[in-house]
Design an enzyme around this catalytic site. Structure first.
Site, PDB file in Angstrom:
ATOM      1  CD  GLU A 135      -4.043   3.837   7.731  1.00 22.04           C
ATOM      2  OE1 GLU A 135      -3.683   4.911   7.658  1.00 22.04           O
ATOM      3  OE2 GLU A 135      -3.492   3.088   7.881  1.00 22.04           O
TER       4      GLU A 135
ATOM      5  CG  HIS B 213       0.594   6.062   6.957  1.00 18.69           C
ATOM      6  ND1 HIS B 213       0.286   6.979   7.385  1.00 18.69           N
ATOM      7  CD2 HIS B 213      -0.361   4.897   6.358  1.00 18.69           C
ATOM      8  CE1 HIS B 213      -1.160   7.451   6.875  1.00 18.69           C
ATOM      9  NE2 HIS B 213      -0.847   5.885   6.452  1.00 18.69           N
TER      10      HIS B 213
ATOM     11  CD  GLU C   8      -7.140   3.460   2.433  1.00 18.36           C
ATOM     12  OE1 GLU C   8      -6.421   4.203   3.655  1.00 18.36           O
ATOM     13  OE2 GLU C   8      -5.721   3.100   2.227  1.00 18.36           O
TER      14      GLU C   8
ATOM     15  CG  HIS D 295      -5.269   9.010   5.459  1.00 23.08           C
ATOM     16  ND1 HIS D 295      -4.780   8.988   6.080  1.00 23.08           N
ATOM     17  CD2 HIS D 295      -4.515   8.130   4.701  1.00 23.08           C
ATOM     18  CE1 HIS D 295      -4.850   8.049   6.528  1.00 23.08           C
ATOM     19  NE2 HIS D 295      -4.268   7.490   5.820  1.00 23.08           N
TER      20      HIS D 295
ATOM     21  CG  HIS E 275      -1.244   6.917   2.229  1.00 23.71           C
ATOM     22  ND1 HIS E 275      -1.063   5.066   2.076  1.00 23.71           N
ATOM     23  CD2 HIS E 275      -2.320   6.417   2.582  1.00 23.71           C
ATOM     24  CE1 HIS E 275      -1.123   4.301   2.877  1.00 23.71           C
ATOM     25  NE2 HIS E 275      -2.276   6.008   3.288  1.00 23.71           N
TER      26      HIS E 275
ATOM     27  NE  ARG F 111      -3.688   2.228   0.655  1.00 18.16           N
ATOM     28  CZ  ARG F 111      -3.093   3.879   0.277  1.00 18.16           C
ATOM     29  NH1 ARG F 111      -2.737   3.936  -0.620  1.00 18.16           N
ATOM     30  NH2 ARG F 111      -4.553   4.797   0.334  1.00 18.16           N
TER      31      ARG F 111
HETATM   32 MN    MN Z   1      -3.392   5.103   5.581  1.00 16.27          MN
END
Ligand code: MN
Ligand code: MN
Length: 415
Positions: A130, A169, A192, A126, A124, A121
């Site tokens: 999280e 992360h 997401e 946000h 990124h 993943r």
């Molecule tokens: Mn995330």
């Protein structure tokens, strides 16, 4: 002893009832108009001749035939990853349930993600914090704290991570078979699919600015991806110690762990009914906006009647079969069935209990947008109030009240 049905039949026949019988007749069926199959006078009340989906109907017996104590119309408190569409890419997939699909879930949104061995993943960040619980396999997480200190760790089933809002992360599935986990954002609208992605920023920054920013020639960036990666297949990382050392590069390591082993932490409640484990900022220091309780209920047991004064409860059902009733003023009381992969939601201060109605252990996690986990136990309240006062409310004698558990048991076993 008369059964309730006998008494109702007597009542329906117009027989004269004694005062005590009249009182008993409404026991477990207290509201007007009477609700529930127990009051049905003819066979037509219980049939459903319309279009059917037996597979779905069979999962929701409490919706098909609510208990007679059911009253009013609380909003839908059930959602499920089982019906959320998967966004599949090479390296894994994700699906989500946000407030856009689940109106009641104002404080938390949920994501279920699978990463293959080596699946990444992408790096990124946000707007929301999280929090996540691992449900399968092994995963390597990386994060940078607000003071520029790196943190790299491996997590396994039953472990948590927490990344503060804005903290950059990544996640990567490890061997032998990658991982699966459930993420909660501390915002019901968080999504997401619209996070801030490393690849997007690189692709949408002029090469000469990249060159200036990183102090290298613009040609360095000739092969950057022009579409974002989001999830992609990578190669398995080396051992954790080497990754930690490589990420260190003249920075000290983050002092507080961004991961926590909840499933192997000591229970806060434990008895024949099951156990409860809590993670919040008191034992998982970095988790300042999310607290959680991992609850296991033995067959026939019940997560006791309680409420949470400081936050809504977002639930993820990990295994087993549950039936939850939620109570609010009105009165309103609603009962819903839950199975693995389902999501439940209870607004703050709404009374609730969760029964294990299967023949195997029930396990679910309650997630709260709060720094500390808080609950009010109904039995704890009623056993720490002057007994004469409680007795006058409920028409129950003080000797019986003295037998109620006075330790906020968390769970009660099958009686
Ligand atoms: Mn995330
Ligand atoms: Mn609860």
């Amino acid at each position: 002893m008369f059964s309730r049905r006998d008494l109702l039949a007597v009542s329906a026949a117009g027989a004269v009832m004694t005062a005590s019988a009249a009182s008993a007749a409404s026991f477990g069926n207290p509201d007007q108009p009477p609700q529930g199959a127990v009051n049905a006078r003819g066979p037509g009340n219980l049939t459903d001749p319309g279009p059917q989906n037996p597979a779905i109907a069979g999962q929701f017996p409490s919706s098909q035939s609510p208990p007679a104590t059911h009253i009013g119309g609380l909003p839908l408190d059930w959602a499920s990853f089982n019906i959320a569409p998967k966004r599949i890419q090479n390296g894994g997939w994700a699906r989500q349930v946000t407030q856009a699909d689940f109106a009641i879930s104002e404080e938390i949104s949920g994501v279920n993600m699978r990463l293959t061995a080596g699946g990444i993943r992408e790096l990124h960040w946000h707007q929301a914090a999280e929090w996540a619980i691992m449900t399968y396999g092994n995963c390597r997480v990386t994060v940078l704290d607000v003071h520029g200190r790196p943190y790299v760790a491996d997590v396994k089933a039953g472990d948590l991570w927490y990344f503060p809002a804005g903290a950059p992360h990544s996640l990567q599935g490890l061997g032998p078979d990658g991982c699966e986990f459930v993420i909660c954002f501390d915002d019901g609208k968080a999504n997401e699919f619209n996070t801030l992605l490393l690849s997007d920023w690189f692709a949408h920054t002029p090469p000469e600015v990249l060159a200036k920013n990183f102090g290298v020639p613009a040609e360095t960036f000739a092969k950057i991806p022009l579409q974002n990666l989001w999830i992609f297949q990578g190669t398995l990382p080396g051992d954790l110690a080497a990754d930690r050392k490589a990420a260190g590069r003249n920075a000290s390591a983050a002092p507080h762990p961004f991961v926590f082993s909840l499933a192997s932490s000591p229970p806060t409640k434990q008895n024949a009914g099951g156990d409860v484990r809590v993670a919040d900022s008191s034992n998982f220091t970095v988790s300042t906006s999310i607290s959680a309780a991992l609850v296991t209920v033995r067959p026939g047991g019940v997560r006791e009647m309680h409420w949470h004064p400081n936050a809504d409860e977002w639930q993820y059902y990990i295994k087993g079969k549950a039936r939850m009733t939620v109570f609010n003023t009105g009165p309103n009381a609603r009962t819903t069935d839950f199975t693995a992969g389902d999501i439940g939601y209870v607004k703050r201060n709404f009374g609730h209990y969760v029964e294990n109605i299967g023949d195997t252990d029930l396990q679910f996690i309650g997630v709260f947008r709060a720094s500390r986990y808080e609950e009010v136990s109904l039995t704890n309240w009623l056993t720490h109030t002057p007994p004469a006062l409680v007795a006058q409310h409920l028409n129950i004698d003080e000797a019986t009240i003295a037998k109620w558990p006075d330790n906020a048991p968390g769970l009660m076993p099958k009686s």
